[in-house]
Scaffold this active site. Sequence first.
Site, PDB file in Angstrom:
ATOM      1  CG  PHE A   1      10.245-139.270 -25.701  1.00 11.88           C
ATOM      2  CD1 PHE A   1      10.551-137.964 -25.354  1.00 11.88           C
ATOM      3  CD2 PHE A   1      11.012-140.283 -25.172  1.00 11.88           C
ATOM      4  CE1 PHE A   1      11.620-137.676 -24.512  1.00 11.88           C
ATOM      5  CE2 PHE A   1      12.083-140.011 -24.333  1.00 11.88           C
ATOM      6  CZ  PHE A   1      12.383-138.706 -24.003  1.00 11.88           C
ATOM      7  CG  ASP A   2       3.579-142.124 -27.905  1.00 14.69           C
ATOM      8  OD1 ASP A   2       3.878-142.052 -29.113  1.00 14.69           O
ATOM      9  OD2 ASP A   2       3.373-143.212 -27.337  1.00 14.69           O
ATOM     10  CB  VAL A   3       2.935-136.429 -24.356  1.00 19.93           C
ATOM     11  CG1 VAL A   3       2.462-135.009 -24.048  1.00 19.93           C
ATOM     12  CG2 VAL A   3       1.983-137.451 -23.744  1.00 19.93           C
TER      13      VAL A   3
END
Length: 398
Positions: free
Chosen positions: A181-183
């Site tokens: 979810f960072d990406v």
Amino acid sequence: MSADTTDRASTAAAAPGPLSGLLVADFSRILAGPYATMLLADLGAEVVKVEGPTGDDTRTWQPPVREGVSTYYMGVNRNKRSVALDLKDDADADAARELARRADVVVENFKPGGLARFGLDYDSVAATNPGVVYASISGFGSGPKGAPLPGYDLIVQAISGFMSLTGDTDGSPYRAGVALFDVMAGLHATIGVLSAINHRHATGQGQHIEVNLLSSALSGLVNQTSAYVAGNVVPFRMGNSHPSLFPYEPLPCADGDLIITAGNNGQFRRLVEVLGVPELADDPRFGRNEDRTANRDELRPLLVERLRTRSKLEWFRDIIAAGVPCGPINTIDQGVAFAEEVGLDPVVRVGEGAAAVPSVRNPITFSQTPPAYRLPPPGLDEHGTEIRRWLAAAEETR
């Protein structure tokens, strides 16, 4: 970026790419923000990475390393220039504000409101740079309840429900093997920046973009969140099985597993013909996808019985040739090798000469303005003297 340059567009004009001419002030660290700004840099934007005196945290996230440099850091920081600024120091804070004043884009992932005390929040920057596109990335948004929460990807994987979907049916929940979810938030931030730039072209107006990991997660869970919000069904983990398709999972061959994804009736018919059991396509238990999904426990052993007679690569070649999607479960090195085999050229050299380092190719191809790989990931404050001189010269001309 030369010492006597004062026009912001000219600082980036030398960089090729569709975003050539844009100056990005990157006040982000770790992953989501740096990934977004690297994508912008690949496409020609001039990105100035502003780091604290000790540098981006990922510089110390090791092993693994390449020549003493964290490969985590290297993975999301090419094509940038680094300046170390201590925002608690008046001169450094002035330099940071001057950079933000001149930037086309500002990207930051401090805790919501954390840059206000330095005069680097959106309202302060927009007061002197009304056309700025200012992107803020947080864990749970800037509202009073979400802002104080720490925005770590693993926490979002847990809170969003993603981990409840990942792992064996009777086993423990698992995280993804990458900060998913960072990406995803980095990608959403990039989309937001480019959309706002297009809006600015039409209107001259900048704006504040906010992206948070939880919203990115809920959006990225697509059919799973839709199952709940549209169908009032709470999905749970099914191992490697798909809730709506079968076969759509790893199936064991003589020497390991092969992912087989027969997503429609035609593909299933071709699959069972290759496997030597064509009668299964006309079996009323398996004729339609709905039937195969409902009767997966009866169908799976019939497929596995045939698959176990040969190796996964032998089956892979024949099943693919029949037009049925499938693939072996690879390790990362095998995945890179496969990309090379199919002509994707996944590894590029970033920089020139002895300073060049290998990196993973930007996934977007352009017929006219391809990504460029100009600068290897910078050392801490590698371009600090140059950037400070440029910012000081800019201030003198105001």
